[in-house]
Design a protein around this motif. Structure first.
Motif, short mmCIF file in Angstrom:
data_model
loop_
_atom_site.label_atom_id
_atom_site.label_comp_id
_atom_site.label_asym_id
_atom_site.label_seq_id
_atom_site.Cartn_x
_atom_site.Cartn_y
_atom_site.Cartn_z
N ASP A 84 -17.27 -17.36 4.90
CA ASP A 84 -17.53 -18.57 5.68
C ASP A 84 -16.24 -19.15 6.27
OD1 ASP A 84 -20.22 -18.35 5.10
OD2 ASP A 84 -20.22 -19.94 3.58
N LEU A 85 -15.18 -19.21 5.46
CA LEU A 85 -13.90 -19.76 5.95
C LEU A 85 -13.32 -18.90 7.07
CD1 LEU A 85 -11.69 -21.00 2.98
CD2 LEU A 85 -12.52 -22.29 4.93
N VAL A 86 -13.34 -17.60 6.89
CA VAL A 86 -12.79 -16.70 7.91
C VAL A 86 -13.64 -16.76 9.18
CG1 VAL A 86 -12.34 -14.27 8.43
CG2 VAL A 86 -11.59 -15.23 6.26
N ALA A 87 -14.95 -16.83 9.03
CA ALA A 87 -15.83 -16.94 10.20
C ALA A 87 -15.58 -18.25 10.95
CB ALA A 87 -17.30 -16.84 9.77
N ALA A 88 -15.37 -19.33 10.21
CA ALA A 88 -15.07 -20.62 10.86
C ALA A 88 -13.75 -20.55 11.61
CB ALA A 88 -15.04 -21.73 9.81
N ARG A 89 -12.75 -19.91 11.01
CA ARG A 89 -11.47 -19.74 11.69
C ARG A 89 -11.64 -18.91 12.97
NH1 ARG A 89 -7.61 -15.60 9.76
NH2 ARG A 89 -9.46 -14.40 10.24
N ASP A 90 -12.41 -17.85 12.88
CA ASP A 90 -12.64 -16.98 14.04
C ASP A 90 -13.39 -17.72 15.15
OD1 ASP A 90 -11.32 -15.01 12.63
OD2 ASP A 90 -13.14 -13.92 12.08
N LEU A 91 -14.33 -18.58 14.77
CA LEU A 91 -15.07 -19.36 15.74
C LEU A 91 -14.15 -20.34 16.47
CD1 LEU A 91 -17.77 -20.12 17.04
CD2 LEU A 91 -18.14 -21.70 15.14
N VAL A 92 -13.30 -21.01 15.72
CA VAL A 92 -12.34 -21.94 16.32
C VAL A 92 -11.41 -21.19 17.28
CG1 VAL A 92 -10.34 -23.42 15.82
CG2 VAL A 92 -12.44 -23.64 14.47
N ALA A 93 -10.95 -20.02 16.88
CA ALA A 93 -10.06 -19.23 17.74
C ALA A 93 -10.78 -18.78 19.00
CB ALA A 93 -9.53 -18.02 16.96
N ALA A 94 -12.04 -18.37 18.87
CA ALA A 94 -12.80 -17.93 20.04
C ALA A 94 -13.01 -19.09 21.00
CB ALA A 94 -14.14 -17.35 19.60
N ARG A 95 -13.29 -20.26 20.48
CA ARG A 95 -13.47 -21.44 21.34
C ARG A 95 -12.17 -21.80 22.04
NH1 ARG A 95 -17.30 -25.17 17.47
NH2 ARG A 95 -19.23 -24.05 17.92
N ALA A 96 -11.06 -21.70 21.33
CA ALA A 96 -9.76 -21.99 21.94
C ALA A 96 -9.44 -20.98 23.04
CB ALA A 96 -8.67 -21.98 20.87
N ASP A 97 -9.75 -19.71 22.80
CA ASP A 97 -9.55 -18.68 23.82
C ASP A 97 -10.39 -18.96 25.05
OD1 ASP A 97 -7.76 -17.38 22.16
OD2 ASP A 97 -9.19 -15.82 21.55
N ALA A 98 -11.65 -19.35 24.83
CA ALA A 98 -12.54 -19.66 25.95
C ALA A 98 -12.04 -20.86 26.74
CB ALA A 98 -13.96 -19.90 25.44
N ARG A 100 -8.92 -21.86 27.00
CA ARG A 100 -7.72 -21.43 27.76
C ARG A 100 -8.13 -20.62 28.98
NH1 ARG A 100 -5.48 -21.14 22.62
NH2 ARG A 100 -6.07 -19.00 22.31
N ALA A 101 -9.12 -19.75 28.81
CA ALA A 101 -9.57 -18.93 29.94
C ALA A 101 -10.19 -19.81 31.02
CB ALA A 101 -10.58 -17.89 29.46
N ALA A 102 -10.93 -20.82 30.63
CA ALA A 102 -11.56 -21.72 31.61
C ALA A 102 -10.52 -22.56 32.34
CB ALA A 102 -12.57 -22.62 30.91
N ALA A 103 -9.41 -22.83 31.69
CA ALA A 103 -8.36 -23.66 32.30
C ALA A 103 -7.49 -22.87 33.28
CB ALA A 103 -7.49 -24.27 31.21
N ARG A 104 -7.52 -21.55 33.18
CA ARG A 104 -6.73 -20.71 34.09
C ARG A 104 -7.37 -20.69 35.46
NH1 ARG A 104 -7.07 -15.79 30.81
NH2 ARG A 104 -6.52 -16.70 28.86
N PRO A 105 -6.54 -20.63 36.50
CA PRO A 105 -7.13 -20.51 37.85
C PRO A 105 -7.85 -19.18 37.98
CG PRO A 105 -4.71 -20.64 37.94
CD PRO A 105 -5.12 -20.71 36.51
N ALA A 106 -8.87 -19.16 38.81
CA ALA A 106 -9.63 -17.93 39.04
C ALA A 106 -8.72 -16.87 39.64
CB ALA A 106 -10.80 -18.21 39.97
N ALA A 107 -9.06 -15.62 39.40
CA ALA A 107 -8.27 -14.51 39.95
C ALA A 107 -8.22 -14.63 41.47
CB ALA A 107 -8.88 -13.17 39.54
N GLY A 108 -7.06 -14.51 42.02
CA GLY A 108 -6.90 -14.59 43.46
C GLY A 108 -6.71 -16.02 43.96
N ALA A 109 -6.99 -17.00 43.14
CA ALA A 109 -6.79 -18.39 43.56
C ALA A 109 -5.30 -18.67 43.56
CB ALA A 109 -7.52 -19.33 42.61
N ARG A 110 -4.87 -19.39 44.57
CA ARG A 110 -3.45 -19.70 44.69
C ARG A 110 -3.28 -21.22 44.63
NH1 ARG A 110 -1.17 -16.90 49.72
NH2 ARG A 110 0.66 -16.54 48.50
#
Length: 118
Positions: A84-98, A100-110
């Motif tokens: 449960d603890l490791v799964a919770a950590r992995d979920l938090v990391a996945a949300r953080a990755d998502a 960060r990805a959403a905050a990045r400009p789209a490919a090709g956007a300048r």
């Protein structure tokens, strides 16, 4: 079984290493799997044992030369709690990755240097 009062990255690393082990494992393998120092890993193993998350026993392999190994394995409740603890950590990391990805400009956007009109 008592809960862990303070969950740290090294504690999660130790739990990961024990979860990945195929049965009882000794401290040196946990050290190698985590990349952490013995002075970090063994106190965590001791705390986990005091909290009844894991149990330890001495290896009784008479054929093996060298010092006896202390083997560590999860208790039934400890196994569930560790997963449960490791799964919770992995979920938090996945949300953080998502996020960060959403905050990045789209490919090709300048980025533009034009002022924003009001």
């Amino acid at each position: 079984m008592e809960p862990i009062k303070r969950v740290t990255a090294p504690t999660l690393d130790v739990l990961d290493a024990l979860l990945a082990a195929d049965g009882p494992t000794w401290g040196l393998l946990v050290i190698k799997a985590t990349g952490r120092q013995a002075g970090t890993v063994y106190p965590i193993l001791e705390r986990l044992e005091q909290l009844d998350w894991i149990r330890s026993s001495w290896d009784d392999d008479a054929e093996r030369s060298g010092p006896r190994r202390r083997l560590y394995e999860f208790t039934a409740d400890g196994l569930v709690a560790a997963r449960d603890l490791v799964a919770a950590r992995d979920l938090v990391a996945a949300r953080a990755d998502a996020a960060r990805a959403a905050a990045r400009p789209a490919a090709g956007a300048r980025p533009t240097t034009r002022p924003v009109a009001s």
